[in-house]
Design an enzyme around this catalytic site. Structure first.
Site, PDB file in Angstrom:
ATOM      1  N   GLU A   1      67.314 114.975  43.282  1.00 32.06           N
ATOM      2  CA  GLU A   1      68.515 115.165  42.545  1.00 32.06           C
ATOM      3  C   GLU A   1      69.503 114.312  42.624  1.00 32.06           C
ATOM      4  O   GLU A   1      70.729 114.321  42.902  1.00 32.06           O
ATOM      5  CB  GLU A   1      69.010 116.422  43.403  1.00 32.06           C
ATOM      6  CG  GLU A   1      68.184 117.589  43.269  1.00 32.06           C
ATOM      7  CD  GLU A   1      68.589 119.053  44.124  1.00 32.06           C
ATOM      8  OE1 GLU A   1      69.644 118.771  44.557  1.00 32.06           O
ATOM      9  OE2 GLU A   1      67.560 119.860  44.024  1.00 32.06           O
TER      10      GLU A   1
ATOM     11  N   GLU B   1      58.827 122.720  41.274  1.00 31.38           N
ATOM     12  CA  GLU B   1      59.406 123.795  42.134  1.00 31.38           C
ATOM     13  C   GLU B   1      59.674 124.936  41.358  1.00 31.38           C
ATOM     14  O   GLU B   1      60.741 125.518  41.306  1.00 31.38           O
ATOM     15  CB  GLU B   1      60.884 123.386  42.678  1.00 31.38           C
ATOM     16  CG  GLU B   1      60.772 122.154  43.612  1.00 31.38           C
ATOM     17  CD  GLU B   1      62.289 121.576  44.165  1.00 31.38           C
ATOM     18  OE1 GLU B   1      62.953 122.645  44.242  1.00 31.38           O
ATOM     19  OE2 GLU B   1      62.113 120.348  44.367  1.00 31.38           O
TER      20      GLU B   1
END
Length: 511
Positions: free
Chosen positions: A143, A252
């Site tokens: 991220e 994910e």
């Protein structure tokens, strides 16, 4: 990035599973994982309590990601060792998650000076590399668009590129992680948000220019894929990422929906868009058992380990063939009245259903045939007519969705087609068709008796550019497809070798 390396890893995992299932060496592997017969893995995370779920995990998944044990801020070496060893002992691909992430870092590191922070990062990455020498993938930075770490300045800050800290993290990972480990970047909202997609590609290209990145991680959580954007947007943004030339991984994935039927419908709509994208090499779900999952309604097994409808569908979907991709003809004019239809093989397909119609809705079907090959020579159709065609794969478990449709328009004449009805008694290599071609052509050859057959393509300098066949064949007529998409225009030579028999044909690629 060596794409061949990816296929070897995934093939190794599949072979491991199939060998143990076939030999009965391990009763725990008496069932194959959902994607055991696919080139793309379907994996899952392992979190707390994984040890009592080992057999259950092996029933479904063939890739492993530690949910929290490998994050620097919630590091648990003992649990991480167990997860890593579980993956390696069962031939599953292992993704380490994650090295650098602002939302998970040791509490003390923010109070250190930059030099001390940098040394802590080096020690951490080095320790992971030494401890897990057989890592397949590693999320080096997680991220970067949303959660830079407190020690960002210690890694170089924004710097001249705007992302110097990410580059330094990857440099350290390349230095201290095993050479076989593929280094990945991981982020969310990059396939549902065009602006984030563009910024993500900017970082990827900076890393790629320096030879530091091997793969792209796309999280694919519910808030990204379930209503966050249309399936067309998801597909197009995946295509943007794949255009970098790097493999893309969904890391994910979850569909967080309470109602069983709604979750099922969303799986049926979204999962194939991600899994079947040609740039995607595997998909990891972020949990699957109720009360042991981050998004509480994303579970696929309830607390009694009973499957929700979405899991039942996923099992059938992965056992069935994937949707074929058409090759030719596609949007062409002046096709002979008896065109040769060609398409790419569909994984797990035993046969193919081919339909040709005079309208896009296929309410006026003129051909509906089932064939075992990946090409079909049509009988003469009407002249000067536009036709649409599509294909779906078939096996004992079910059928794939139909391919996207393609069209062609016939001319007045048919092309000459050699009749063939008997099993050949000699070896023969026929001229490829079409020739000249762009970029795909079909190669037909005959085998007069069981023999190891090699069918290879060479450029004009004698360099081998493709292996089409390299296996034992019984007597019969066979077809192979030569896709020259990555090659330059020019003359190529197709060589058939079988025992003492050798023949060669000249093929011309014109772009």
């Amino acid at each position: 990035m060596k794409i061949e390396k990816i296929f070897l890893k995934q093939r190794r995992a599949a072979i491991f599973t199939l060998l143990f299932c076939a030999t009965g060496l391990s009763p725990q592997l008496s069932f194959a994982q959902l994607a055991a017969n696919k080139s793309k893995f379907v994996g899952n995370i392992i979190g707390n309590g994984f040890s009592i779920r080992e057999n259950n995990f092996k029933r479904y998944w063939n890739q492993v990601t530690p949910e929290n044990a490998g994050k620097w801020g919630s590091l648990n070496w003992q649990q991480l060792d167990n997860i890593y060893n579980f993956a390696k002992n069962n031939g599953f691909l292992y993704r380490h998650h994650t090295l650098v992430w602002g939302n998970q870092e040791p509490g003390h590191i923010a109070g250190l000076d930059s030099a001390s922070q940098y040394q802590e990062v080096v020690n951490w990455i080095s320790a992971v590399g030494q401890r897990y020498p057989d890592m397949d993938y590693c999320d080096v930075v997680n991220e970067p668009l949303h959660a830079p770490p407190s020690y960002k300045r210690a890694l170089g800050g924004d710097g001249a590129t705007g992302w110097d800290w990410v580059i330094k993290a990857f440099e350290l990972a390349r230095q201290y992680l095993p050479a076989k480990t593929e280094l990945h970047l991981n982020e969310y909202s990059v396939i549902n948000d065009g602006n984030a997609n563009a910024r993500y590609i900017q970082i990827i290209n900076l890393l790629k220019e320096r030879g530091l990145i091997d793969g792209i991680g796309v999280q694919g959580h519910n808030f990204e894929v379930n209503g966050g954007a249309s399936t067309t947007t998801l597909h197009n943004n995946l295509t943007n990422l794949a255009a970098t030339g790097l493999p893309v991984y969904i890391t994910e994935f979850d569909i967080n929906v309470q109602d069983d039927n709604t979750q099922l419908q969303r799986y049926q709509t979204i999962f194939p868009v991600l899994y079947e994208h040609p740039g995607v090499y595997g998909i990891t779900l972020w949990g699957y058992i109720r009360y042991e999952i981050w998004q509480q309604e994303a579970y696929l097994l309830n607390e009694r380990l009973a499957e929700r409808p979405a899991m039942q569908w996923l099992r059938t979907y992965l056992a069935s063939p994937l949707r074929p991709a058409l090759i030719s003809p596609n949007g062409t004019m002046e096709e002979p009245r008896n065109p040769l239809l060609m398409w790419h093989p569909s994984e797990s397909a035993n046969s193919y259903q081919v339909q040709v119609a005079t309208n896009r809705t296929f309410t006026s079907i003129v051909v509906d045939s089932t064939v075992a090959d990946t090409l079909l020579q049509l009988s003469p159709l009407a002249a000067n007519t536009q036709y649409y065609w599509r294909v779906r794969g078939v096996n004992e478990h079910g059928t794939s969705a139909y391919s996207t449709l393609a069209s062609f328009t016939t001319r007045d004449e048919s092309s000459a087609v050699e009749e063939f009805a008997e099993i050949p008694v000699a070896f023969r290599l026929l001229q490829n068709y079409p020739n000249p071609f762009n970029p795909v052509t079909s190669v037909t050859y005959e085998v007069g008796g069981r023999q190891h057959v090699s069918l290879k393509v060479y450029d004009i300098s004698g360099r081998e550019v493709a292996t089409l066949v390299d296996e034992s064949k019984s007597a019969g007529r066979y077809h192979a497809t030569f896709d020259a998409s990555g090659l330059n225009s020019g003359v190529y030579f197709i060589k058939l070798s079988a025992g003492e028999f050798v023949d060669m044909k000249r093929a011309v690629l014109i772009r």
